[in-house]
Scaffold this active site. Structure first.
Site, PDB file in Angstrom:
ATOM      1  N   ASP A 473     -21.177  11.311  27.657  1.00  0.00           N
ATOM      2  CA  ASP A 473     -20.605  11.926  26.462  1.00  0.00           C
ATOM      3  C   ASP A 473     -21.644  12.031  25.349  1.00  0.00           C
ATOM      4  OD1 ASP A 473     -18.649  12.989  24.812  1.00  0.00           O
ATOM      5  OD2 ASP A 473     -17.202  11.394  25.199  1.00  0.00           O
ATOM      6  N   ASP A 543     -11.594  18.656  25.024  1.00  0.00           N
ATOM      7  CA  ASP A 543     -10.677  17.524  24.851  1.00  0.00           C
ATOM      8  C   ASP A 543      -9.236  17.998  24.802  1.00  0.00           C
ATOM      9  OD1 ASP A 543     -12.596  15.609  24.855  1.00  0.00           O
ATOM     10  OD2 ASP A 543     -12.644  15.299  22.692  1.00  0.00           O
TER      11      ASP A 543
HETATM   12  C1  GLA Z   1     -14.893  12.264  23.531  1.00  0.00           C
HETATM   13  C2  GLA Z   1     -14.604  12.839  24.894  1.00  0.00           C
HETATM   14  C3  GLA Z   1     -13.267  12.341  25.377  1.00  0.00           C
HETATM   15  C4  GLA Z   1     -13.270  10.828  25.431  1.00  0.00           C
HETATM   16  C5  GLA Z   1     -13.636  10.265  24.068  1.00  0.00           C
HETATM   17  C6  GLA Z   1     -13.864   8.778  24.149  1.00  0.00           C
HETATM   18  O1  GLA Z   1     -14.044  12.774  22.570  1.00  0.00           O
HETATM   19  O2  GLA Z   1     -14.656  14.228  24.861  1.00  0.00           O
HETATM   20  O3  GLA Z   1     -12.968  12.873  26.641  1.00  0.00           O
HETATM   21  O4  GLA Z   1     -14.181  10.408  26.411  1.00  0.00           O
HETATM   22  O5  GLA Z   1     -14.833  10.843  23.560  1.00  0.00           O
HETATM   23  O6  GLA Z   1     -14.209   8.229  22.931  1.00  0.00           O
END
Ligand code: GLA
Length: 728
Positions: A473, A543
């Site tokens: 990420d 997301d």
């Molecule tokens: C980001 C990612 C999510 C999740 C969060 C965790 O927003 O896109 O899928 O992994 O971080 O903090």
């Protein structure tokens, strides 16, 4: 095939469906002559005749503004946007690069570190290298054109070599540039924001320069590093389409300058904003690559080739052509609140439903109970996981599932052991406030000791936990991009050095864990690009897991990127971002249209829902080879129609999967139209036994088909998946 016609001074690059022509003018300037449909001998002769007349520069009329140039330099009388700009040691910013020589190379040369599309066999590609020289400063500019003829793709990059005795500064260096002929040019771009990535927008270009770009240090939610231009209206089947996709994940720029004569100059590559690179004598600077695709038959043709290209030549390694495991991610299920037993419970329910991989998301390390701490401390939190990562991984493996882990290597929380120990490891400038986003700072990935630390700690965690999958990420844009080690004249290099540092760590981890499946992520899809795909064979698309929003996101993402690389998960309703509740069937069909997963605490689901989920998982397992390795065609655009639909066709064209979604309900009395399928074999009969349907590919493609359930869809959001099979 790449050839050079010596008498005409002209290079010809022939794809299966395009010709790209370049000419050396009498004074040595490189001109762009044609990129488009293959030319007949007569058309070629005419084009060259006209160019010869135009190419002559006299003392009376020396303006280069009316030349169609291939890699325009700066400082003369072509005052359109240049492809590059240099500041020489004497302070002058004028350059003049003239044609020197060329080479035609089999395959594709090795360009060193950084993402690069591949050509394993010499017959897959051929490369033209054109060498331009600025004699005054002893500089060399190498323009590379790698032709993938079957895909109608040309991959370009530029190398600047300083063969002189003094350092110079690069202020701008495009990977590709060209001048397209006068036309009513239109441009398609993919802007967005967090949870609403890649919303497709199309508009006519007006005179002036349009800059599509990122200045954020990541390719960004705000604009994807991919754009299309069309000389007039185009749609899925009709019109010429030119695509430009950058294989870079930091600050990028695609410039489109429509000049007063309606010619269109495109420059694509690194962003010149805040960029300055000092090039010492004997050194070279290698630009990232720009993938240029052409279609004479609308967007469909372009996406078809780009998808295959991405699957075959960009994505690599162990997972390139292996079916991707169906995963269960705990993020939306638990966020930061979990323990060993809770995770195991969810994983067990996932296994029962037929899933294959359990992914432990954020919150497993340091003291991370929310997003304010611990990034950088890649050590397990024994309060939550007393048996350690290995204990959890063993239990997950014991269930017959693979085990995956979330990391965010590029970040540090000020509340962390790492920051206490190394407060200077983040990007910063002395005396300036360090601005946070999501309570975190960005590590200076240009520094080898930072990368070594991450390689060591993360590597150890992955190894000890016998990890099969990693979600990488990256959750914020860069700010205060400074570094106290670089000399003052090199601060303008830091964005790119950061990015090359990220790629270096990705490459080292790939090498150490060749069988681990990496998935890219950046607050969802803020780093969805060909650069990341070189290292990570799939990317978390957004997301936003809302079934309806995802239709639009996945639809637009498919213009450049194949469904195989798009992470698509079913989550619980009401959705955690939109609070909307779409049916499980709808959410499942959307997730099945990409790289399928589940992101929910399914232990809380009703038994009937779990059963329904298990049915979808079983179905996806069956159709996975077609979804992931078949060809994909968009059929109905949800922006223009009350439905979205698309079709996947198996490589042997014996099976096809038609997905249809009633995006907005039809109004009373509104007649529903049939849908024309694509990609089938015309003279093949296809059937859907359950529906008693039997029809030839030709009929389905030419006359179209309207499934009964879509004739008078009742209520909102009707959706179906139809599986066509050849009857012999
Ligand atoms: C980001 C990612 C999510 C999740 C969060 C965790 O927003 O896109 O899928 O992994 O971080 O903090």
């Amino acid at each position: 095939m790449i050839t050079f016609d010596k008498t005409q001074g002209c290079f010809q690059l022939e794809g299966d469906g395009f010709t790209y022509l370049l000419g050396v003018s009498p004074n040595g300037d490189l001109h762009h002559l044609h990129w488009g449909k293959p030319l007949s001998t007569a058309a070629l002769k005419k084009l060259l005749g006209e160019w010869k007349k135009r190419a002559v520069e006299t003392e009376h009329h020396v303006s280069r503004e009316f030349q169609r140039r291939e890699f325009p330099d700066f400082g003369h009388n072509d005052l359109r946007t240049p492809a590059f700009q240099l500041e020489h040691a004497d302070g002058y910013r004028i350059s003049e690069f003239l044609y020197d020589s060329f080479q035609i190379l089999p395959g594709k040369p090795d360009f060193g570190p950084g993402p690069s599309s591949r050509a394993e066999e010499a017959d897959q590609a051929q490369t033209l290298k054109i060498i331009l020289k600025d004699k005054l400063h002893k500089l060399e500019l190498d323009l590379y054109y790698t032709l993938y003829p079957q895909r109608n793709i040309l991959v370009r990059r530029t190398i600047l070599r300083n063969r002189g005795s003094r350092a110079l500064s690069i202020l701008k260096l495009a990977s590709a540039s060209l001048d397209l002929p006068p036309a009513p040019w239109r441009l398609v771009r993919f802007p967005g924001r967090w949870a609403k990535e890649r919303q497709m927008k199309e508009a006519a270009l007006q005179e002036g320069t349009l800059r599509l770009e990122s200045r954020r240090g990541i390719s960004s939610h705000e604009m994807n590093p991919f754009a299309l231009v069309t000389p007039g209206e185009a749609d899925e089947e009709r019109g010429e389409v030119y695509g430009f996709a950058l294989a870079t994940s930091g600050n990028w720029l695609i410039e489109a300058e429509l000049f007063r004569d309606q010619t269109l100059r495109i420059n694509a590559g690194l962003n010149d904003f805040n960029f300055k690179w000092s090039l010492a004598p004997g050194k070279a600077f290698v630009s990232p690559e720009c993938v240029m695709a052409y279609s004479a038959s609308g967007f469909s043709g372009l996406s078809f080739n780009l998808h295959r290209f991405v699957r075959e030549r960009v994505v690599g390694g162990f997972w390139q052509s292996r079916p991707r495991p169906m995963l269960l991610n705990n993020w939306e299920a638990t966020y930061f609140k979990f323990n060993h037993d809770k995770l195991l419970q969810i994983a067990r329910a996932g296994k029962e439903a037929g899933l294959e991989l359990f992914v432990l998301d954020d919150g497993w390390f340091g003291r991370r109970d929310d997003d304010t701490t611990s990034l950088g401390d890649w050590f397990v939190d024994k309060r939550k996981l007393p048996k350690g990562l290995r204990g959890l991984s063993d239990d997950i493996h014991g269930l017959g599932l693979k085990f995956g882990l979330w990391i965010e290597p590029e970040m540090v929380s000020p509340k962390s052991l790492l920051y206490q120990k190394h407060p200077d490891w983040c990007l910063h400038a002395p005396g300036r406030r360090r601005r946070m986003a999501r309570s975190q700072l960005v590590l200076d990935m240009s520094r080898p000791e930072v990368r070594d630390y991450l390689f060591g700690t993360i590597g150890k965690a992955l190894e000890e936990a016998r990890v099969d999958y990693v979600k990488w990420d990256m959750n914020r844009s860069l700010s205060e991009v400074g570094n106290e080690i670089l000399t003052p004249n090199r601060q303008g290099e830091l964005y790119f050095r950061y990015l090359m540092g990220v790629y270096d760590l990705m490459a080292r981890l790939n090498q150490r864990f060749p069988k681990v499946l990496f998935e890219g992520c950046s607050g969802g899809g803020a780093r969805f690009d060909l650069g990341v795909l070189h290292y990570h064979p799939q990317i978390w698309t957004s997301d936003n897991t809302d079934g309806l929003d995802r239709i639009f996101i996945q639809y637009a993402t498919s213009f450049a990127y194949p469904p195989l690389v798009m992470g698509a998960h079913i989550s619980s309703v009401p959705n955690h971002i939109t609070h909307r509740s779409m049916s499980l069937k709808w959410r499942a069909l959307v997730a099945m249209s990409g790289n399928f997963g589940v992101e929910a605490d399914i232990t809380k689901w009703k038994p009937s829902e779990r059963k329904e989920l298990a049915d979808y998982i079983r179905l996806y397992k069956e159709i996975r080879p077609i979804i992931q390795f078949g060809d994909f065609y968009r059929l109905e655009n949800p922006h223009h129609s009350n439905r979205a639909s698309w079709i996947f066709v198996s490589p042997d064209q014996k099976e096809a999967l038609l997905f249809m979604f009633q995006v907005t309900p039809p109004r009373k009395g509104e007649k529903q139209t049939g849908i024309k399928l694509k990609g089938l074999k015309a003279n093949q009969t296809y059937e859907i036994k359950e529906l008693g349907l039997k029809a030839s590919g030709r009929k389905l493609m030419e006359d179209g088909w309207l499934p009964k359930s879509f004739k008078h869809p009742k209520g909102s959001y009707h959706c179906e998946l139809f599986h066509f099979k050849a009857n012999n």
